[in-house]
Design an enzyme around this catalytic site. Structure first.
Site, PDB file in Angstrom:
ATOM      1  N   GLY A 145       0.965  -1.285   0.117  1.00 11.57           N
ATOM      2  CA  GLY A 145       0.053  -0.009  -0.102  1.00 11.57           C
ATOM      3  C   GLY A 145       0.896   1.273   0.077  1.00 11.57           C
ATOM      4  O   GLY A 145       1.995   1.243   0.539  1.00 11.57           O
ATOM      5  N   CYS A 146       0.172   2.449  -0.436  1.00 12.44           N
ATOM      6  CA  CYS A 146       1.185   3.360  -0.617  1.00 12.44           C
ATOM      7  C   CYS A 146       1.678   4.011   0.725  1.00 12.44           C
ATOM      8  O   CYS A 146       2.742   4.335   0.946  1.00 12.44           O
ATOM      9  CB  CYS A 146       0.408   4.630  -1.309  1.00 12.44           C
ATOM     10  SG  CYS A 146      -1.338   5.037  -0.755  1.00 12.44           S
ATOM     11  N   TYR A 147       0.507   4.140   1.965  1.00 13.43           N
ATOM     12  CA  TYR A 147       0.912   4.523   3.161  1.00 13.43           C
ATOM     13  C   TYR A 147       1.893   3.654   3.812  1.00 13.43           C
ATOM     14  O   TYR A 147       2.898   4.009   4.423  1.00 13.43           O
ATOM     15  CB  TYR A 147      -0.378   4.761   4.039  1.00 13.43           C
ATOM     16  CG  TYR A 147      -1.208   5.960   3.916  1.00 13.43           C
ATOM     17  CD1 TYR A 147      -0.809   7.301   3.907  1.00 13.43           C
ATOM     18  CD2 TYR A 147      -2.509   5.542   3.750  1.00 13.43           C
ATOM     19  CE1 TYR A 147      -1.510   8.082   3.902  1.00 13.43           C
ATOM     20  CE2 TYR A 147      -3.483   6.761   3.530  1.00 13.43           C
ATOM     21  CZ  TYR A 147      -2.831   7.898   3.821  1.00 13.43           C
ATOM     22  OH  TYR A 147      -3.676   9.112   3.599  1.00 13.43           O
ATOM     23  N   THR A 149       4.170   2.024   2.292  1.00 13.04           N
ATOM     24  CA  THR A 149       5.478   2.148   1.808  1.00 13.04           C
ATOM     25  C   THR A 149       6.150   3.163   2.414  1.00 13.04           C
ATOM     26  O   THR A 149       7.650   2.975   2.794  1.00 13.04           O
ATOM     27  CB  THR A 149       5.310   2.399   0.199  1.00 13.04           C
ATOM     28  OG1 THR A 149       4.794   1.473  -0.575  1.00 13.04           O
ATOM     29  CG2 THR A 149       6.608   2.638  -0.520  1.00 13.04           C
TER      30      THR A 149
END
Length: 343
Positions: A145-147, A149
């Protein structure tokens, strides 16, 4: 060598970003470009910035349309990837940009996503300890997920070096609105977002929380507890993560800086800034880079790490292409040499 690639969910932000990066990748040929509700439409009408693929028609996201390619990117909503992936050939490199195969704990998946766990794939964040080796030759990859990462890049060096306490970890992150997807939502209207910030998923309810805890716990070798608060920022893309954790007794600022700089020494996409310089989201706009800075709050006994990424690039599509390169034996930076855009 050229590899044939199919991209699902191409009318959305993540799928469109995958195509943007593949357009300049010298070792791929883009085959099927698929969608669900937008199938039958012309890609250029939905993603007008993708000039190379503008006249391509979107086809249905089916196993039949995706099969027969060397690589398949699944940029689908959570819960939609597993069924398709299970029917694709074992020798196809399948890269899931959704959440279906990220978590190792079935109970955590069922608690936060409310369905049966589909299994765990090698995790596509190469900069984590041991992650790169697990991606070499892999044929199934779960993109983080972006968060998670940005959060893991921010704090994993401290946990891996044994410098941080496993409890009282606090993550606060601000994301651009593209992180919520392309579907029309009232709270994402320009008039609602411009000049305003808001928190959401407060109180441990955000689905990326167990993914962060998983990464930190694996690095630390003991369970790590995270309090995560996401916020929505008035910008289209980018994440600014502020991550803090208590340091163990006897740890000083020099030891902290040494752990972070050594962890990312030689990494092509993760950069620890010189002391006194702090990252801005604009520094990584449109690139696969992550930029971070840390400070030791001696009064509170905590390390504070600020990390910025582009949520669509390093946070999704860039991480996916980077992982693809490793799995296929290509130079890791292939097709990802874009720098940030400023102003």
């Amino acid at each position: 060598m050229t590899f044939s690639v199919a991209v699902s969910g191409a009318s959305g932000y993540a799928g469109g970003e995958v195509l943007r990066l593949l357009a300049s990748h010298p070792n791929v040929s883009v085959g099927a470009i698929t969608a669900h509700s937008n199938a039958g439409g012309r890609l250029g009408a939905l993603q007008p910035h993708l000039h190379m693929f503008a006249d391509r028609l979107l086809v249905e996201t089916t196993v039949e349309n995706l099969a027969g390619h060397d690589v398949v990117f699944l940029a689908l909503p959570h819960g939609a990837s597993a069924e398709i992936a299970a029917q694709l050939p074992a020798d196809t490199l399948v890269i899931d940009a959704g959440a279906d195969h990220r978590l190792e704990n079935p109970a955590a998946w069922e608690k936060f996503y409310g369905s049966a766990h589909a299994g765990t794939w090698p995790y596509g964040l190469p900069e984590l300890p041991g992650a790169r080796a697990r991606l070499v030759g892999a044929r199934r990859i779960a993109v983080p997920g972006c968060y998670p990462t940005s959060a893991q890049l921010a704090l994993v060096p401290g946990f891996a070096a044994g410098l941080l306490e496993p409890d009282d970890v606090v993550i606060v992150a601000a994301s651009g609105t593209s992180g919520a997807g392309k579907s029309a939502k009232t709270h994402l209207l320009g008039s609602e977002v411009m000049g305003s910030m808001s928190a959401y998923g407060v109180g441990g309810g955000h689905r990326h929380t167990p993914e962060m805890e998983q990464g930190f716990s694996n690095a630390a070798g003991v369970p790590v507890t995270v309090s995560f608060t996401p916020t929505l920022a008035p910008m289209p893309r980018g994440i600014l993560t502020t991550a803090t954790a208590r340091v163990k007794p006897g740890v000083d600022a020099a030891a902290l800086r040494a752990a972070w700089t050594e962890a990312y020494d030689g990494e092509p996409f993760v950069h620890v800034l010189p002391e006194g310089q702090w990252p801005h989201t604009q520094h990584v706009h449109g690139s696969n880079h992550a930029v971070l800075q840390l400070a030791f709050d001696e009064h509170a006994g905590r390390v504070i790490v600020s990390c910025v990424i582009d949520n669509l690039t390093k946070g999704t599509a860039g991480g996916a292409v980077q992982s693809m390169n490793i799995a296929l034996g290509l130079p890791e930076t292939t097709g990802l040499t874009l720098q940030g855009v400023a102003p």
